[in-house]
Design a protein around this motif. Structure first.
Motif, PDB file in Angstrom:
ATOM      1  N   ALA A 193       0.800  -1.216   0.036  1.00 56.21           N
ATOM      2  CA  ALA A 193       0.058   0.042   0.043  1.00 56.21           C
ATOM      3  C   ALA A 193       0.669   1.107   0.004  1.00 56.21           C
ATOM      4  O   ALA A 193       0.474   2.171  -0.868  1.00 56.21           O
ATOM      5  CB  ALA A 193      -0.930  -0.138   1.196  1.00 56.21           C
ATOM      6  N   THR A 194       1.901   1.497   0.759  1.00 57.96           N
ATOM      7  CA  THR A 194       2.884   2.499   0.822  1.00 57.96           C
ATOM      8  C   THR A 194       3.603   2.619  -0.527  1.00 57.96           C
ATOM      9  O   THR A 194       3.805   3.628  -0.937  1.00 57.96           O
ATOM     10  CB  THR A 194       3.777   2.255   2.173  1.00 57.96           C
ATOM     11  N   ARG A 195       4.038   1.480  -1.294  1.00 57.01           N
ATOM     12  CA  ARG A 195       4.567   1.618  -2.218  1.00 57.01           C
ATOM     13  C   ARG A 195       3.720   2.335  -3.469  1.00 57.01           C
ATOM     14  O   ARG A 195       4.076   3.332  -4.279  1.00 57.01           O
ATOM     15  CB  ARG A 195       4.974   0.237  -2.981  1.00 57.01           C
ATOM     16  N   THR A 196       2.270   1.961  -3.573  1.00 53.20           N
ATOM     17  CA  THR A 196       1.313   2.567  -4.377  1.00 53.20           C
ATOM     18  C   THR A 196       1.224   3.891  -3.863  1.00 53.20           C
ATOM     19  O   THR A 196       1.111   4.670  -4.909  1.00 53.20           O
ATOM     20  CB  THR A 196       0.005   1.690  -4.283  1.00 53.20           C
ATOM     21  N   ALA A 197       1.189   4.246  -2.725  1.00 48.12           N
ATOM     22  CA  ALA A 197       0.979   5.770  -2.125  1.00 48.12           C
ATOM     23  C   ALA A 197       2.233   6.487  -2.779  1.00 48.12           C
ATOM     24  O   ALA A 197       1.861   7.682  -3.166  1.00 48.12           O
ATOM     25  CB  ALA A 197       0.870   5.837  -0.810  1.00 48.12           C
ATOM     26  N   ALA A 198       3.392   5.946  -2.750  1.00 48.34           N
ATOM     27  CA  ALA A 198       4.401   6.633  -3.171  1.00 48.34           C
ATOM     28  C   ALA A 198       4.330   6.806  -4.486  1.00 48.34           C
ATOM     29  O   ALA A 198       4.623   8.156  -4.978  1.00 48.34           O
ATOM     30  CB  ALA A 198       5.754   5.939  -2.871  1.00 48.34           C
ATOM     31  N   VAL A 199       4.262   6.007  -5.482  1.00 42.40           N
ATOM     32  CA  VAL A 199       3.867   6.221  -6.609  1.00 42.40           C
ATOM     33  C   VAL A 199       2.776   7.375  -6.961  1.00 42.40           C
ATOM     34  O   VAL A 199       2.997   8.350  -7.733  1.00 42.40           O
ATOM     35  CB  VAL A 199       3.733   5.015  -7.383  1.00 42.40           C
ATOM     36  N   THR A 200       1.849   7.069  -6.415  1.00 42.43           N
ATOM     37  CA  THR A 200       0.776   8.239  -6.586  1.00 42.43           C
ATOM     38  C   THR A 200       1.240   9.766  -6.120  1.00 42.43           C
ATOM     39  O   THR A 200       0.766  10.681  -6.975  1.00 42.43           O
ATOM     40  CB  THR A 200      -0.341   7.909  -5.646  1.00 42.43           C
ATOM     41  N   ALA A 201       1.799   9.850  -4.957  1.00 43.46           N
ATOM     42  CA  ALA A 201       2.442  11.061  -4.781  1.00 43.46           C
ATOM     43  C   ALA A 201       3.403  11.567  -5.733  1.00 43.46           C
ATOM     44  O   ALA A 201       3.315  12.944  -5.961  1.00 43.46           O
ATOM     45  CB  ALA A 201       3.177  11.124  -3.235  1.00 43.46           C
ATOM     46  N   LEU A 202       4.188  10.986  -6.562  1.00 41.94           N
ATOM     47  CA  LEU A 202       5.161  11.260  -7.434  1.00 41.94           C
ATOM     48  C   LEU A 202       4.410  11.929  -8.614  1.00 41.94           C
ATOM     49  O   LEU A 202       4.817  12.662  -9.245  1.00 41.94           O
ATOM     50  CB  LEU A 202       6.185  10.099  -7.726  1.00 41.94           C
ATOM     51  N   ARG A 203       3.320  10.930  -9.026  1.00 38.68           N
ATOM     52  CA  ARG A 203       2.598  11.258 -10.065  1.00 38.68           C
ATOM     53  C   ARG A 203       1.928  12.496  -9.971  1.00 38.68           C
ATOM     54  O   ARG A 203       1.833  13.523 -11.076  1.00 38.68           O
ATOM     55  CB  ARG A 203       1.716   9.958 -10.486  1.00 38.68           C
ATOM     56  N   ARG A 204       1.526  12.822  -8.792  1.00 44.23           N
ATOM     57  CA  ARG A 204       0.626  14.047  -8.478  1.00 44.23           C
ATOM     58  C   ARG A 204       1.561  15.397  -8.517  1.00 44.23           C
ATOM     59  O   ARG A 204       0.909  16.298  -8.990  1.00 44.23           O
ATOM     60  CB  ARG A 204       0.086  13.960  -7.145  1.00 44.23           C
ATOM     61  N   VAL A 205       2.720  15.269  -8.172  1.00 44.81           N
ATOM     62  CA  VAL A 205       3.484  16.390  -8.516  1.00 44.81           C
ATOM     63  C   VAL A 205       4.311  16.553  -9.672  1.00 44.81           C
ATOM     64  O   VAL A 205       4.870  17.676 -10.090  1.00 44.81           O
ATOM     65  CB  VAL A 205       4.674  16.429  -7.206  1.00 44.81           C
ATOM     66  N   GLY A 206       3.978  15.744 -10.789  1.00 47.92           N
ATOM     67  CA  GLY A 206       4.720  15.891 -12.110  1.00 47.92           C
ATOM     68  C   GLY A 206       5.656  14.781 -12.542  1.00 47.92           C
ATOM     69  O   GLY A 206       6.371  15.071 -13.551  1.00 47.92           O
ATOM     70  N   PHE A 207       5.694  13.608 -11.751  1.00 41.74           N
ATOM     71  CA  PHE A 207       6.645  12.596 -12.500  1.00 41.74           C
ATOM     72  C   PHE A 207       5.443  11.596 -13.315  1.00 41.74           C
ATOM     73  O   PHE A 207       4.646  11.500 -13.065  1.00 41.74           O
ATOM     74  CB  PHE A 207       7.113  11.954 -11.294  1.00 41.74           C
ATOM     75  N   ALA A 208       6.345  11.065 -14.256  1.00 42.14           N
ATOM     76  CA  ALA A 208       5.996   9.925 -14.714  1.00 42.14           C
ATOM     77  C   ALA A 208       6.440   8.876 -14.034  1.00 42.14           C
ATOM     78  O   ALA A 208       7.726   8.588 -14.062  1.00 42.14           O
ATOM     79  CB  ALA A 208       6.289   9.734 -16.430  1.00 42.14           C
ATOM     80  N   ALA A 209       5.818   8.041 -13.165  1.00 44.91           N
ATOM     81  CA  ALA A 209       6.227   7.175 -12.194  1.00 44.91           C
ATOM     82  C   ALA A 209       5.681   5.896 -12.059  1.00 44.91           C
ATOM     83  O   ALA A 209       4.397   5.849 -12.441  1.00 44.91           O
ATOM     84  CB  ALA A 209       6.388   7.774 -10.664  1.00 44.91           C
ATOM     85  N   TRP A 210       6.379   4.748 -12.052  1.00 48.46           N
ATOM     86  CA  TRP A 210       6.129   3.311 -12.015  1.00 48.46           C
ATOM     87  C   TRP A 210       6.914   2.594 -10.848  1.00 48.46           C
ATOM     88  O   TRP A 210       7.822   2.909 -10.790  1.00 48.46           O
ATOM     89  CB  TRP A 210       6.134   2.805 -13.439  1.00 48.46           C
ATOM     90  N   LEU A 211       6.034   1.713 -10.447  1.00 50.34           N
ATOM     91  CA  LEU A 211       6.633   0.530  -9.520  1.00 50.34           C
ATOM     92  C   LEU A 211       7.247  -0.631 -10.386  1.00 50.34           C
ATOM     93  O   LEU A 211       6.580  -1.112 -11.274  1.00 50.34           O
ATOM     94  CB  LEU A 211       5.596  -0.036  -8.620  1.00 50.34           C
TER      95      LEU A 211
END
Length: 273
Positions: A193-211
């Motif tokens: 869950a925390t991994r997903t939350a981290a990717v979500t936070a990164l995407r929200r601020v402008g990263f193309a982010a993936w686990l």
């Protein structure tokens, strides 16, 4: 000499202020750098010629300037910042003496401003900023600030495993970290869950982010993040940012995006919210 008539004097009085007023030059059109750079990431990755919303007018001005420098064939002056325009812009950057990342085909502030001399002004400027250290890895100040904001949203620190400007540092990265805007983040000790939350936070601020998982490549579990619209992006990272907009996973196979669904925004768009 005959004195001027009253009629002539009247005309002179009426027209004098008009004749003395200098004629203002027409205002130059403007190129929106944010929109142009976004198109330069997305358009080369499209399977069709769909235009990036909001970018056509700016891209046309850039393409017309490249055409007039004999760097772009007239058939590609269409408002679509595809591979031909990327290549032409890279040639223009090289003509200015730039090499490497400075000639990656993405419009930077200096080259775009110079291209527009006498033709257009540049608005909505994007600046990667200076190189700094985060967790012992090099990133630029734009990426650093984005990471810091993601940490605030997440409520915990993010630990980098790889930064930017690292050419040839990790062969499994396929060049994505050669330029700016790229970071790999540790997920050690984090729950699913925390991994997903981290990717979500990164995407929200402008990263193309993936686990990323070991099943996808020769690497351990980690989060891979690319700062959208960083003008120092390597070509490979540019492609990943473009694929992210198109709903893909940023890997060579161009599979569907497997990350959390978040409204796609750049760092600049996030700051304006």
């Amino acid at each position: 000499m005959k004195p001027p008539s009253y009629a002539a004097l009247a005309v002179a009085v009426l027209l004098g202020p008009l004749l003395a007023t200098p004629v203002k030059a027409a205002a130059l059109p403007s190129v929106n750098m944010e929109a142009t750079v976004k198109a330069a990431q997305i358009d080369p990755r499209r399977a069709d010629s769909t235009l990036t919303p909001g970018a056509k007018a700016s891209v046309l001005l850039v393409e017309q300037a490249l055409r007039d420098r004999n760097l772009l064939d007239a058939q590609w002056v269409d408002g679509y910042f595809g591979t031909s325009t990327i290549a032409a812009y890279a040639r223009y950057q090289q003509s200015l003496g730039y090499t490497g990342l400075d000639a990656n085909g993405l419009p930077g502030r200096t080259s775009l401003t110079q291209l527009g001399t006498g033709r257009f002004t540049v608005t909505a400027v994007i600046l990667p900023g200076a190189e700094v250290s985060v967790d012992g890895f090099v990133v630029n100040t734009r990426t650093r600030d984005m990471l810091a904001e993601a940490e605030l949203l997440l409520g915990r620190d993010l630990v980098l495993e790889q930064g930017s400007y690292n050419p040839g540092g990790d062969p499994t990265s396929a060049g994505t970290h050669d330029g700016g805007g790229a970071a790999d983040i540790s997920v050690q000790g984090l729950t699913t869950a925390t991994r997903t939350a981290a990717v979500t936070a990164l995407r929200r601020v402008g990263f193309a982010a993936w686990l990323r998982s070991p099943a996808q490549g020769d690497w351990p579990w980690h989060i891979h993040a690319v700062a959208i619209s960083d003008t120092d992006l390597s070509s490979e990272a540019q492609h990943q940012a473009g694929d992210y907009y198109l709903g893909l996973n940023g890997l060579a196979g161009r599979g569907p995006d497997d990350g959390p669904k978040v409204a796609i925004r750049t760092w600049e768009e996030y700051q304006r919210l």
